[in-house]
Design a protein around this motif. Structure first.
Motif, PDB file in Angstrom:
ATOM      1  N   UNK A  57       0.847  -1.194   0.000  1.00 13.80           N
ATOM      2  CA  UNK A  57       0.000   0.000   0.000  1.00 13.80           C
ATOM      3  C   UNK A  57       0.877   1.236   0.000  1.00 13.80           C
ATOM      4  N   UNK A  77       2.022   2.939  -9.072  1.00  9.21           N
ATOM      5  CA  UNK A  77       0.717   2.808  -8.432  1.00  9.21           C
ATOM      6  C   UNK A  77      -0.116   1.648  -8.983  1.00  9.21           C
ATOM      7  N   UNK A  84      -1.268  -6.271  -5.294  1.00  9.49           N
ATOM      8  CA  UNK A  84      -2.206  -6.428  -4.169  1.00  9.49           C
ATOM      9  C   UNK A  84      -3.346  -7.357  -4.563  1.00  9.49           C
ATOM     10  N   UNK A  85      -3.800  -7.180  -5.793  1.00  5.26           N
ATOM     11  CA  UNK A  85      -4.933  -7.974  -6.251  1.00  5.26           C
ATOM     12  C   UNK A  85      -4.584  -9.452  -6.391  1.00  5.26           C
ATOM     13  N   UNK A  90      -6.216  -8.887   2.169  1.00  2.00           N
ATOM     14  CA  UNK A  90      -6.229  -7.988   3.325  1.00  2.00           C
ATOM     15  C   UNK A  90      -7.407  -8.261   4.235  1.00  2.00           C
ATOM     16  N   UNK A  96     -14.170  -3.368   7.089  1.00  2.00           N
ATOM     17  CA  UNK A  96     -14.171  -2.697   5.785  1.00  2.00           C
ATOM     18  C   UNK A  96     -14.926  -3.460   4.712  1.00  2.00           C
ATOM     19  N   UNK A  98     -18.266  -3.437   2.160  1.00  2.00           N
ATOM     20  CA  UNK A  98     -19.120  -2.419   1.548  1.00  2.00           C
ATOM     21  C   UNK A  98     -20.512  -2.536   2.146  1.00  2.00           C
ATOM     22  N   UNK A 109     -15.720  -8.760  -4.851  1.00  2.00           N
ATOM     23  CA  UNK A 109     -15.051  -7.486  -5.171  1.00  2.00           C
ATOM     24  C   UNK A 109     -13.641  -7.619  -5.781  1.00  2.00           C
ATOM     25  N   UNK A 113     -11.519  -6.634 -10.170  1.00  2.00           N
ATOM     26  CA  UNK A 113     -10.340  -5.899 -10.621  1.00  2.00           C
ATOM     27  C   UNK A 113      -9.204  -6.836 -11.013  1.00  2.00           C
TER      28      UNK A 113
ATOM     29  N   UNK B 308     -13.977   5.534   2.244  1.00  2.00           N
ATOM     30  CA  UNK B 308     -13.543   4.237   2.725  1.00  2.00           C
ATOM     31  C   UNK B 308     -13.747   3.153   1.671  1.00  2.00           C
ATOM     32  N   UNK B 309     -14.922   3.236   1.019  1.00  2.00           N
ATOM     33  CA  UNK B 309     -15.211   2.263  -0.037  1.00  2.00           C
ATOM     34  C   UNK B 309     -14.133   2.344  -1.119  1.00  2.00           C
ATOM     35  N   UNK B 312     -11.058   0.672   0.084  1.00  2.00           N
ATOM     36  CA  UNK B 312     -11.146  -0.795   0.006  1.00  2.00           C
ATOM     37  C   UNK B 312     -10.893  -1.259  -1.423  1.00  2.00           C
ATOM     38  N   UNK B 313     -11.566  -0.558  -2.356  1.00  2.00           N
ATOM     39  CA  UNK B 313     -11.413  -0.950  -3.763  1.00  2.00           C
ATOM     40  C   UNK B 313      -9.956  -0.847  -4.202  1.00  2.00           C
ATOM     41  N   UNK B 314      -9.300   0.273  -3.816  1.00  2.00           N
ATOM     42  CA  UNK B 314      -7.903   0.449  -4.197  1.00  2.00           C
ATOM     43  C   UNK B 314      -7.047  -0.628  -3.540  1.00  2.00           C
ATOM     44  N   UNK B 315      -7.362  -0.965  -2.258  1.00  2.00           N
ATOM     45  CA  UNK B 315      -6.559  -1.955  -1.539  1.00  2.00           C
ATOM     46  C   UNK B 315      -6.656  -3.332  -2.189  1.00  2.00           C
ATOM     47  N   UNK B 316      -7.846  -3.682  -2.685  1.00  2.00           N
ATOM     48  CA  UNK B 316      -7.971  -5.017  -3.274  1.00  2.00           C
ATOM     49  C   UNK B 316      -7.589  -5.027  -4.745  1.00  2.00           C
ATOM     50  N   UNK B 318      -7.991  -2.232  -7.279  1.00  2.00           N
ATOM     51  CA  UNK B 318      -8.543  -1.346  -8.301  1.00  2.00           C
ATOM     52  C   UNK B 318      -7.485  -0.323  -8.699  1.00  2.00           C
ATOM     53  N   UNK B 391     -10.379   9.086  -7.826  1.00  2.00           N
ATOM     54  CA  UNK B 391      -9.325   8.232  -8.377  1.00  2.00           C
ATOM     55  C   UNK B 391      -7.957   8.588  -7.813  1.00  2.00           C
ATOM     56  N   UNK B 393      -7.263   9.483  -4.767  1.00  2.00           N
ATOM     57  CA  UNK B 393      -7.096   9.208  -3.336  1.00  2.00           C
ATOM     58  C   UNK B 393      -5.980   8.199  -3.119  1.00  2.00           C
ATOM     59  N   UNK B 395      -4.646   5.015  -1.163  1.00  2.00           N
ATOM     60  CA  UNK B 395      -5.373   3.917  -0.508  1.00  2.00           C
ATOM     61  C   UNK B 395      -5.263   3.938   1.017  1.00  2.00           C
ATOM     62  N   UNK B 396      -4.067   4.267   1.549  1.00  2.00           N
ATOM     63  CA  UNK B 396      -3.907   4.250   3.009  1.00  2.00           C
ATOM     64  C   UNK B 396      -4.765   5.327   3.656  1.00  2.00           C
ATOM     65  N   UNK B 399      -8.434   4.425   3.480  1.00  2.00           N
ATOM     66  CA  UNK B 399      -8.843   3.380   4.412  1.00  2.00           C
ATOM     67  C   UNK B 399      -8.951   3.926   5.829  1.00  2.00           C
ATOM     68  N   UNK B 400      -8.105   4.903   6.141  1.00  2.00           N
ATOM     69  CA  UNK B 400      -8.101   5.456   7.495  1.00  2.00           C
ATOM     70  C   UNK B 400      -9.211   6.477   7.682  1.00  2.00           C
TER      71      UNK B 400
END
Lengths: 255, 402
Positions: A57, A77, A84-85, A90, A96, A98, A109, A113, B308-309, B312-316, B318, B391, B393, B395-396, B399-400
């Motif tokens: 991250x 990025x 990560x995907x 995580x 977290x 939705x 989800x 991606x 936050x959503x 999450x999307x970026x973390x997984x 996106x 877009x 943002x 991710x950290x 999420x926080x």
């Protein structure tokens, strides 16, 4: 076999404020496949920063990070997003999930991606299978607000597993849960670890760390202790103990 | 695949907050509906005016006599007795691109038939008249050149006259008396209705101009000359040529006539309704822009609320692009769905207005297409800024975000 995680002299310096903050000061670490590591430390010890670095991250200021043999320290990025995907799962303290989205759709989800082209049926199948792995096969159409904290965290674990990651990263996964539910979630982790999944989790609770196989303790941005857990707790045994204690206190019926 | 997935994601996000989506789209629904309804009403009015102008004939140029002054009193256009049938004949022979010429003599008179009488307009015309005015006959035939040459006592009557004088019988072959002179009815004109100025155009009797001049009005000059140009493009040229020719025939004397074409009249008549359409459309367009700003506002709120959503999307996994696309697609779906509903609403409103008020309403496909495209563009335009914000943002941080 090559380690899943190999970091060499990793540094992270935040210089957004007036004084640069040296959060991680030269951490070197190897994590092998099938390990179950607890990362511990007081707040400000740099454990969250290290977790963010491990989770791709954030990018290190200096040092090298090989994840599954790939040097990820220099990726951009979007490349980090793909890592990560594909390679990481995580689990967060606050679940977290939705909101107003079913458990099944939450688990789907990461596949939205993914780089692999999956048909809708495959997506549905894999998500259902992961929910069954965490014991929530019958809750697929429930919304997060219809699930207990433990169940929500299990949905989050299912979501983390759905792309078959190399490592499962959990940031204080039991932080928002009561002790019994914590044991329940740790049981899920132990079961997954028994199936060969590598898990790294951050926690500040010593008893939770005792469910893991290896404990790392961080202080001021460096690892000060790295030990194998000797008297490891089994979630199944602890659960039985809790249940019998509850039965004695007449909290639940004895059968 | 990724775009399809993103569309699915966007649709799920919209479904998650149905009421908000509907209220957001409402701005566009009302905007597009108002544009369609207003432009339809404006177009209806315009087309009605245009139809009335067209009923005067196509590509028609009219030559009027000039004005004269006598003892300081000026007569106004048409006061002079300066045009003759010879002028008309010369125009027909010498000017190129002329499709038809008809000298015109006007007069009001009492007509009699069957013991009934009626005061009507007696027009002395040439045989080209129905062609020039685009005014077909419903029965019989127009008188011919030879009727003109022989000053024949034949007449073609308008529908009003036919109804008044021959209520129960076929007027063809009957006798109509104009100034007590018997004319034979050879044709009946099709109904043309009222003109721009509210006059009944069917209240008319046509006879050869020569017969009119010699037998009825006893004039040596004509009231005007109607000329039909071969095409819309040649109108100006023909008009100039007519002016040159008539000046030449007057051998350098002062110009005692004026030449007008119908385009000028049509332009004047449609200008008002055109202005009205533009004005109505512009007012409605403002509401469309307001609707767009509504979408932007909601999308911005949505980005903040769903930080936050997004985290999450970026973390997984996106990409920034996926998040951008998701919010953009949400905005475009909102606005184009709003556009479609708005179009239906606008068409419905125009129908209702025309039903209740009897106004002519014309829903043009171009206004529908423009409104729809515009609403989609509004979505992209006002959705882009919030989408880009989402877009970018981290991710950290996302999420926080609490």
């Amino acid at each position: 076999m090559a380690p899943v995680v190999k970091i060499e002299a990793l540094h992270k310096i935040y210089d957004s404020g007036e004084v640069p903050v040296h959060a991680v000061r030269g951490v070197s670490l190897e994590i092998q496949r099938g390990e179950f590591v607890a990362l511990m430390g007081a707040s400000g010890s740099g454990k969250s920063t290290l977790m963010n670095l491990l989770g791709c991250l954030d990018r290190p200021t200096r040092g090298r990070y090989l994840l599954d043999g790939i040097d990820v320290s220099g990726l951009d990025r979007n490349e980090l997003a793909d890592i990560r995907n594909q390679k990481l799962g995580f689990v967060f303290q606050g679940f977290n999930l939705l909101a107003r989205t079913t458990a099944l759709e939450n688990v789907e989800l990461p596949m939205m991606y993914g780089v692999h082209k999956l048909t809708n049926r495959e997506v549905r199948q894999r998500a259902t299978q992961c929910l069954e792995t965490v014991g929530l096969g019958n809750r697929a159409e429930h919304f997060p607000n219809q699930l207990s904290g433990g169940q929500q965290q299990r949905v989050a674990i299912a979501r983390a597993l759905v792309n078959q990651p190399q490592i499962l990263l959990a940031d204080e996964p039991t932080g928002n849960l009561d002790s019994k539910t914590s044991v329940e979630v740790m049981g899920v982790f132990q079961k997954l670890n028994d199936q060969g999944i590598t898990i790294v989790m951050v926690t500040h609770e010593l008893d939770i760390a005792h469910f893991c196989k290896r404990n790392l303790i961080l202080r001021d941005g460096v690892i000060v202790r790295d030990e194998i857990v000797k008297d490891r707790l089994s979630a199944d045994v602890e659960m039985k103990k809790l249940q019998s204690a509850e039965a004695e206190a007449k909290l639940t019926s004895s059968d | 695949m990724r775009i399809t997935n993103t569309t699915v994601v966007a649709l799920r996000a919209l479904r998650r907050s149905k009421l908000r989506s509907i209220l957001t789209a409402l701005g566009i629904i009302i905007g597009v509906g108002a544009v369609i309804a207003m432009v339809s009403i404006g177009n209806g009015a315009k087309s009605q005016v245009e139809a009335q102008v067209a009923s005067l004939g196509q590509n028609v140029i009219t030559v009027f006599p000039g004005s004269f002054s006598s003892g300081g009193m000026r007569s106004g256009w048409g006061g002079m007795s300066s045009l003759t049938p010879d002028d008309a004949e010369a125009i027909g022979k010498e000017v190129a691109n002329v499709a038809g010429v008809s000298p015109e003599v006007r007069d009001r008179n009492q007509v009699l038939a069957n013991g009934l009488n009626w005061n009507t307009q007696i027009l002395g015309e040439g045989p080209d008249y129905p062609t020039i005015r685009m005014w077909p006959l419903q029965a019989g035939a127009m008188f011919t050149d030879s009727d003109v040459r022989s000053m024949a006592k034949v007449a073609v009557i308008g529908e009003t006259v036919a109804e008044q004088l021959y209520p129960n019988e076929d007027p063809i072959g009957q006798t109509i008396r104009i100034r007590n002179i018997p004319f034979k009815v050879v044709g009946v004109l099709a109904s043309k209705g009222f003109n721009l100025f509210g006059q009944d155009q069917d209240d008319v009797v046509l006879i050869p101009y020569s017969s009119h001049m010699r037998r009825v009005s006893r004039r040596t000059y004509i009231s005007s000359i109607l000329v039909q140009a071969a095409s819309a493009e040649s109108i100006q040229k023909v008009q100039d040529n007519i002016t040159d020719l008539l000046l030449q025939r007057r051998r350098g004397k002062e110009q005692d006539f004026t030449v007008r074409n119908q385009v000028e009249l049509a332009e004047a008549a449609t200008a008002t309704s055109k202005t009205m359409t533009v004005l109505l459309g512009a007012i409605a367009g403002v509401s469309l822009v307001v609707g767009g700003i509504g979408i932007m506002n909601i999308m911005l709120v949505s980005v903040t609320e769903r930080t936050r959503e997004i985290g999450i999307r970026l973390a997984v996994g996106a990409h920034g692009r996926d998040v951008l696309l998701q919010f953009l697609i949400e905005a475009v779906i909102l606005s184009s769905m709003g556009g479609i509903i708005g179009i239906l609403l606008g068409i419905g409103t125009s129908r209702l207005v025309s039903l209740l008020n009897g106004w002519p309403v014309l829903v043009s496909s171009s206004s529908v297409i423009v409104a729809f495209v515009f609403s989609a563009v509004v979505g992209v335009f006002f959705g882009f800024y919030p989408a880009r914000k989402a877009a970018q943002l981290d991710p950290i941080d996302a999420l926080r975000y609490e």
